[in-house]
Motif scaffolding. Sequence first.
Motif, PDB file in Angstrom:
ATOM      1  N   HIS A 145      61.553  90.678 -46.988  1.00  0.00           N
ATOM      2  CA  HIS A 145      60.250  91.347 -46.869  1.00  0.00           C
ATOM      3  C   HIS A 145      59.458  90.755 -45.700  1.00  0.00           C
ATOM      4  O   HIS A 145      58.903  91.498 -44.875  1.00  0.00           O
ATOM      5  CB  HIS A 145      59.481  91.186 -48.195  1.00  0.00           C
ATOM      6  CG  HIS A 145      58.082  91.706 -48.160  1.00  0.00           C
ATOM      7  ND1 HIS A 145      57.729  92.947 -48.660  1.00  0.00           N
ATOM      8  CD2 HIS A 145      56.943  91.159 -47.674  1.00  0.00           C
ATOM      9  CE1 HIS A 145      56.424  93.129 -48.475  1.00  0.00           C
ATOM     10  NE2 HIS A 145      55.927  92.059 -47.884  1.00  0.00           N
ATOM     11  N   HIS A 149      58.211  92.381 -41.898  1.00  0.00           N
ATOM     12  CA  HIS A 149      56.931  92.379 -41.169  1.00  0.00           C
ATOM     13  C   HIS A 149      57.144  91.988 -39.711  1.00  0.00           C
ATOM     14  O   HIS A 149      56.501  92.539 -38.817  1.00  0.00           O
ATOM     15  CB  HIS A 149      55.950  91.385 -41.811  1.00  0.00           C
ATOM     16  CG  HIS A 149      55.325  91.871 -43.095  1.00  0.00           C
ATOM     17  ND1 HIS A 149      54.660  93.071 -43.197  1.00  0.00           N
ATOM     18  CD2 HIS A 149      55.255  91.297 -44.335  1.00  0.00           C
ATOM     19  CE1 HIS A 149      54.196  93.215 -44.441  1.00  0.00           C
ATOM     20  NE2 HIS A 149      54.553  92.155 -45.159  1.00  0.00           N
ATOM     21  N   TYR A 199      48.137  92.910 -44.661  1.00  0.00           N
ATOM     22  CA  TYR A 199      48.825  94.101 -44.194  1.00  0.00           C
ATOM     23  C   TYR A 199      48.286  95.326 -44.920  1.00  0.00           C
ATOM     24  O   TYR A 199      47.734  95.222 -46.020  1.00  0.00           O
ATOM     25  CB  TYR A 199      50.323  93.952 -44.456  1.00  0.00           C
ATOM     26  CG  TYR A 199      50.941  92.754 -43.772  1.00  0.00           C
ATOM     27  CD1 TYR A 199      51.114  92.738 -42.384  1.00  0.00           C
ATOM     28  CD2 TYR A 199      51.322  91.636 -44.492  1.00  0.00           C
ATOM     29  CE1 TYR A 199      51.677  91.639 -41.755  1.00  0.00           C
ATOM     30  CE2 TYR A 199      51.889  90.531 -43.864  1.00  0.00           C
ATOM     31  CZ  TYR A 199      52.064  90.538 -42.497  1.00  0.00           C
ATOM     32  OH  TYR A 199      52.609  89.449 -41.869  1.00  0.00           O
ATOM     33  N   GLU A 204      53.160  97.327 -46.083  1.00  0.00           N
ATOM     34  CA  GLU A 204      53.829  96.723 -47.231  1.00  0.00           C
ATOM     35  C   GLU A 204      55.021  97.564 -47.661  1.00  0.00           C
ATOM     36  O   GLU A 204      56.102  97.048 -47.955  1.00  0.00           O
ATOM     37  CB  GLU A 204      52.860  96.568 -48.414  1.00  0.00           C
ATOM     38  CG  GLU A 204      51.978  95.346 -48.314  1.00  0.00           C
ATOM     39  CD  GLU A 204      52.777  94.073 -48.110  1.00  0.00           C
ATOM     40  OE1 GLU A 204      52.882  93.639 -46.954  1.00  0.00           O
ATOM     41  OE2 GLU A 204      53.305  93.525 -49.091  1.00  0.00           O
ATOM     42  N   HIS A 250      49.377  90.554 -49.009  1.00  0.00           N
ATOM     43  CA  HIS A 250      50.440  91.522 -49.296  1.00  0.00           C
ATOM     44  C   HIS A 250      50.015  92.347 -50.521  1.00  0.00           C
ATOM     45  O   HIS A 250      50.363  91.989 -51.644  1.00  0.00           O
ATOM     46  CB  HIS A 250      51.762  90.833 -49.637  1.00  0.00           C
ATOM     47  CG  HIS A 250      52.301  89.944 -48.549  1.00  0.00           C
ATOM     48  ND1 HIS A 250      53.121  90.398 -47.528  1.00  0.00           N
ATOM     49  CD2 HIS A 250      52.154  88.623 -48.320  1.00  0.00           C
ATOM     50  CE1 HIS A 250      53.443  89.390 -46.737  1.00  0.00           C
ATOM     51  NE2 HIS A 250      52.865  88.301 -47.190  1.00  0.00           N
TER      52      HIS A 250
END
Length: 446
Positions: A145, A149, A199, A204, A250
């Motif tokens: 994850h 980003h 974000y 996300e 997040h």
Amino acid sequence: MRPLRYQKGKEDFFNSTFSRREFLRVSVVSGISLMAGCAINPVTGHRELMLLSESQEISLDRQNSPHQISADYGTTLDKGLDNYVSQIGQVIAANSHRPQMPYSFHVLNAPYVNAYAFPGGTIGITRGILLDLENEAELASLIGHEAGHVASRHTGQRMTRGLLAAVVLTGVSATAGSQMGDLVAGLGGIGAGALLAGYSRNQEREADSLGLEYMVRSDYNPEGFVGLMNMLNEMSGKNESSMAVLFSTHPMSSERHQTAIREVKTRYISEKKVRPIYRERYMDNTNRLRKIGPAIKAMQDGDGEMMRRNPQKAREQYERSLKTAPEDYAGNLKMAKCLLSMRQSRDARRFAQKAREVYPEESQAKHVLGMTHLQLNNFEQALAQFNDYEKVLPGNPNTTFFQGFSLEGMGRREQSAQKYFDYLQKVNQGEYAQHAYSRLKDWGYI
Ligand SMILES: [Zn+2]
């Protein structure tokens, strides 16, 4: 609670002869050159407006991530654990859309539950979140994850849209990650509040989709991703202070959770049953960490009390933590900051010194130790600590201020004035700025 008592300037800061406009003029900090440009998004392959070049992403990362890592009490001294996480990270990175980025992975001593990525590929994962994960596939999902980003250049996108300031080290202290202890320690809330400001839900979604893709490409069972989402979903309902920063940066939603379940059931169904999740390997590699798990939980509780401004209760939790892990760098330093906030300067100094001894390469202890010396009016020793700190982590305006404050205490007016002037070029409001400004005025420099 105030770190130090200052004499208030006679005049209101901005109504004085030094006008606000002049002030703003000298306060302009070096930013990113805003040359408009288009770039191909590494993930989508589409052209998009991107003001940040790859080399700027990397230099922004290099300038800022060391400060954030230090604010998170440095990389763990458990080299086995750090290497383990790095190895998984490098595999995920190699399977990402930007394998050429200079990725590095850090297990952070901080006890709160968090993970983050700087735009050049510096990825931090706290001990707190590692304790909440149950297998390697979940860890690979978390790293995936964060790598998502980086791959999608989300920080650059947010800067391009004007949602994120290019300058991080502004010394402004009221940010999401900062706590009373950090304010008292004169560290401010650098890092967490700015570059990692959070974000969008779309970003996300994209990072989740990529995280799942990268971990599957790295041969993990996609159930690990569902496991991570289960954990986050459950935690997001609890409203615990140790999770606050994670969820503010997040944003969690049931949609993220549902999407993960759906994707694994449909798109990744063939990978589902045959792949391992590596539970035992995860447990083996996190064994030493889990042994001091109660100490980390006690630190989280102590931090919660600090946020609620109950240093007395926080102290009890930090004591409990140090009983389990007396040599812990973060534990000793948190205790020092707690005592500093209660103005128990000598005890604070003892814990800060202990922290310095157990982890001499990490710099936060130097700053905290400097502050304990200031409380005890040992200006020379304070200055030595701030100078040491700045050698390793240059650019924190708060350090500049406290160098000036120490020099003032030592009667070295000219050098003090220089530091105050440097500070005011970066920060133009708040208690420190008022102090610096009124001294420069009293001494006839402005
Ligand atoms: Zn995210």
